[in-house]
Design a protein around this motif. Structure first.
Motif, PDB file in Angstrom:
ATOM      1  N   PRO A   1      39.459  56.354  29.759  1.00  0.00           N
ATOM      2  CA  PRO A   1      39.639  55.497  31.234  1.00  0.00           C
ATOM      3  C   PRO A   1      40.084  54.134  30.843  1.00  0.00           C
ATOM      4  CG  PRO A   1      37.454  56.654  31.044  1.00  0.00           C
ATOM      5  CD  PRO A   1      38.181  56.825  29.559  1.00  0.00           C
ATOM      6  N   LEU A   2      41.064  53.739  31.677  1.00  0.00           N
ATOM      7  CA  LEU A   2      41.468  52.324  31.568  1.00  0.00           C
ATOM      8  C   LEU A   2      40.991  51.534  32.679  1.00  0.00           C
ATOM      9  CD1 LEU A   2      43.965  54.113  30.219  1.00  0.00           C
ATOM     10  CD2 LEU A   2      45.196  52.149  30.761  1.00  0.00           C
TER      11      LEU A   2
ATOM     12  N   VAL B   1      44.682  51.186  25.480  1.00  0.00           N
ATOM     13  CA  VAL B   1      43.629  50.767  26.439  1.00  0.00           C
ATOM     14  C   VAL B   1      43.198  49.137  26.345  1.00  0.00           C
ATOM     15  CG1 VAL B   1      41.293  51.388  27.005  1.00  0.00           C
ATOM     16  CG2 VAL B   1      42.891  53.113  26.622  1.00  0.00           C
ATOM     17  N   THR B   2      43.038  48.828  25.216  1.00  0.00           N
ATOM     18  CA  THR B   2      42.551  47.484  24.892  1.00  0.00           C
ATOM     19  C   THR B   2      43.720  46.715  25.480  1.00  0.00           C
ATOM     20  OG1 THR B   2      41.193  47.961  23.113  1.00  0.00           O
ATOM     21  CG2 THR B   2      42.075  45.678  23.257  1.00  0.00           C
TER      22      THR B   2
ATOM     23  N   ASN C   1      44.256  46.692  29.440  1.00  0.00           N
ATOM     24  CA  ASN C   1      42.972  46.278  30.106  1.00  0.00           C
ATOM     25  C   ASN C   1      43.051  44.667  30.037  1.00  0.00           C
ATOM     26  OD1 ASN C   1      41.900  48.593  30.444  1.00  0.00           O
ATOM     27  ND2 ASN C   1      39.960  48.470  28.916  1.00  0.00           N
ATOM     28  N   ILE C   2      43.506  43.991  28.871  1.00  0.00           N
ATOM     29  CA  ILE C   2      43.987  42.590  28.784  1.00  0.00           C
ATOM     30  C   ILE C   2      45.007  42.313  29.874  1.00  0.00           C
ATOM     31  CG2 ILE C   2      45.132  40.776  27.331  1.00  0.00           C
ATOM     32  CD1 ILE C   2      43.362  41.959  24.992  1.00  0.00           C
ATOM     33  N   LEU C   3      46.103  42.974  29.731  1.00  0.00           N
ATOM     34  CA  LEU C   3      47.128  42.751  30.554  1.00  0.00           C
ATOM     35  C   LEU C   3      46.831  42.900  32.179  1.00  0.00           C
ATOM     36  CD1 LEU C   3      50.091  41.931  31.022  1.00  0.00           C
ATOM     37  CD2 LEU C   3      50.736  44.482  30.570  1.00  0.00           C
TER      38      LEU C   3
ATOM     39  N   THR D   1      41.577  54.400  40.969  1.00  0.00           N
ATOM     40  CA  THR D   1      41.609  53.409  41.841  1.00  0.00           C
ATOM     41  C   THR D   1      42.605  52.455  41.687  1.00  0.00           C
ATOM     42  OG1 THR D   1      40.230  51.776  40.841  1.00  0.00           O
ATOM     43  CG2 THR D   1      38.760  53.689  41.851  1.00  0.00           C
ATOM     44  N   GLU D   2      42.812  51.449  42.680  1.00  0.00           N
ATOM     45  CA  GLU D   2      43.849  50.696  42.494  1.00  0.00           C
ATOM     46  C   GLU D   2      44.006  50.196  41.007  1.00  0.00           C
ATOM     47  OE1 GLU D   2      43.937  47.553  45.503  1.00  0.00           O
ATOM     48  OE2 GLU D   2      44.376  48.977  46.876  1.00  0.00           O
ATOM     49  N   ASN D   3      42.872  49.506  40.216  1.00  0.00           N
ATOM     50  CA  ASN D   3      42.807  49.076  38.749  1.00  0.00           C
ATOM     51  C   ASN D   3      42.291  49.905  37.870  1.00  0.00           C
ATOM     52  OD1 ASN D   3      42.077  46.709  41.500  1.00  0.00           O
ATOM     53  ND2 ASN D   3      43.969  46.228  40.145  1.00  0.00           N
ATOM     54  N   THR D   4      42.122  50.978  38.201  1.00  0.00           N
ATOM     55  CA  THR D   4      41.545  51.971  37.212  1.00  0.00           C
ATOM     56  C   THR D   4      42.521  53.194  36.870  1.00  0.00           C
ATOM     57  OG1 THR D   4      39.814  53.089  38.602  1.00  0.00           O
ATOM     58  CG2 THR D   4      39.134  51.059  37.197  1.00  0.00           C
ATOM     59  N   THR D   5      42.549  53.929  35.907  1.00  0.00           N
ATOM     60  CA  THR D   5      43.405  54.992  35.491  1.00  0.00           C
ATOM     61  C   THR D   5      42.790  55.873  34.544  1.00  0.00           C
ATOM     62  OG1 THR D   5      45.267  53.385  35.740  1.00  0.00           O
ATOM     63  CG2 THR D   5      45.733  55.444  34.685  1.00  0.00           C
ATOM     64  N   TYR D   6      43.030  57.199  34.820  1.00  0.00           N
ATOM     65  CA  TYR D   6      42.677  58.242  33.767  1.00  0.00           C
ATOM     66  C   TYR D   6      43.884  58.354  32.698  1.00  0.00           C
ATOM     67  CZ  TYR D   6      38.623  59.250  37.003  1.00  0.00           C
ATOM     68  OH  TYR D   6      37.596  59.232  37.316  1.00  0.00           O
TER      69      TYR D   6
END
Length: 347
Positions: A141-142, A299-300, A303-305, A262-267
């Motif tokens: 997950p992101l 992912v890291t 997530n920062i971006l 969701t708008e700000n999470t991704t599989y």
């Protein structure tokens, strides 16, 4: 963020869906997945109509889900078949049931208009379910928007800088790409052919090749969800024959299913299928560990971006260059899908 809703999305691997209830959220829609006693995969909305209790926190009784809060019971079509304390079942007592297709060891779900759900439009990844290949896979997950992962995978020059010591070498960033777009089928092709390249550890340790290599990366992106990387590795100077099998090369079919949660999470569903050392468990363990490390590096970074983008002013103007042509084409096709879903136009 607007989603392309009238499309198929991967929501799980086949082996993740069983008689235990599995919760996933796709395009902002909470889902519960399970298999019937006959083995059919089911996807329902993950909210009881009574007091919104998650059905994924409930239990199966045969092929029905019994809500763990007040006992409302739903069959695999989402129809409520039991209400506690009364004989009459309200006509509106039902949850959404989503079309599901199981193909190539992936569970695809359609979130949009049911009458537009055509299983023949689902792109294929046949290597994931082919006995001639051995597959390692995972899902990460992101906490980042879906478009960032699409950009990441369409521009592999980042391998040189983000994934050095695993899959990155100087040649990946320094070799120009070619980009083609099949407008009719909606597919983006990006190719990078390196004729004389350093062999990264990911392939040196798994293939046993010593010295320089011929390394080909051919991307095939089927918006909005499926990304295929056809990776060809061979000793330097070894090319495919004019006819017959390419038996002097090693082939890895690298698959990513990029699913907005969701708008700000991704599989980030990822898999590496190989046609070499197919019975060598040590190679499988190495490739799984290495690719997991590479994915987590992505992912890291993403997530920062995501945090950077969330804090920047509106209408920030980013810079694009030649290596971004594939990613820009993917953005355009996805935007077209979003618009088609908004106005009800055909895909």
């Amino acid at each position: 963020m607007a989603f392309a809703r009238n499309q198929w999305y991967v929501t799980a691997y086949s082996n993740e869906v069983g008689r235990d209830l599995l919760a996933r959220t796709v395009l902002g829609e909470p889902l519960v997945l399970y298999r019937t006693e006959s083995g059919e995969a089911v996807a329902l909305a993950d909210r009881c109509v009574h007091r919104r209790y998650p059905l994924s926190e409930s239990r199966l009784d045969g092929d029905t889900i019994v809500c763990g809060y007040h006992g409302f019971t739903y069959d695999q079509t989402g129809t409520c078949v039991f209400v506690p304390g009364q004989q009459r079942i309200p006509r509106t007592a039902r949850v959404a049931a989503y079309p599901v297709v199981e193909q190539d060891s992936l569970i695809w779900v359609w979130i949009g208009d049911r009458d537009r759900a055509d299983p023949t439009t689902i792109p294929r990844a046949p290597w994931l379910d082919d006995p001639r290949y051995t597959v390692v896979r995972g899902m990460a997950p992101l906490n980042a928007r879906y478009s960032l992962l699409v950009d990441n995978l369409m521009d592999l020059s980042h391998e040189t800088y983000l994934h050095g010591g695993y899959i990155g070498t100087p040649e990946v960033a320094n070799t120009p790409i070619t980009t083609e777009v099949d407008e009719e089928r909606g597919i983006v092709y990006v190719s990078r052919h390196m004729d004389d390249a350093e062999c990264p550890p990911f392939y040196a340790k798994s293939t046993g090749i010593q010295g320089r290599i011929t390394r080909w990366q051919d991307i095939e992106f089927h918006p909005p969800c499926l990304y295929l990387l056809h990776s060809r590795i061979a000793p330097q100077g070894v090319y495919p024959p004019a006819e017959g099998e390419d038996s002097d090369a090693f082939h890895a079919e690298i698959v990513y299913a990029i699913t907005p949660s969701t708008e700000n999470t991704t599989y980030d569903f990822w898999a590496v299928a190989r046609d070499f050392a197919i019975d060598d468990e040590s190679v499988s363990e190495y490739l799984h560990q290495s690719n997991h490390t590479v994915v987590m590096q992505d992912v890291t970074a993403l997530n920062i971006l995501e945090q950077v983008i969330a804090s920047e002013p509106d209408k920030y103007q980013e810079l694009s260059i030649n290596i971004d042509t594939g990613g820009l084409a993917a953005r355009r096709l996805i935007a077209r899908m979003v618009e088609a879903g908004t106005v009800g136009a055909p895909r």
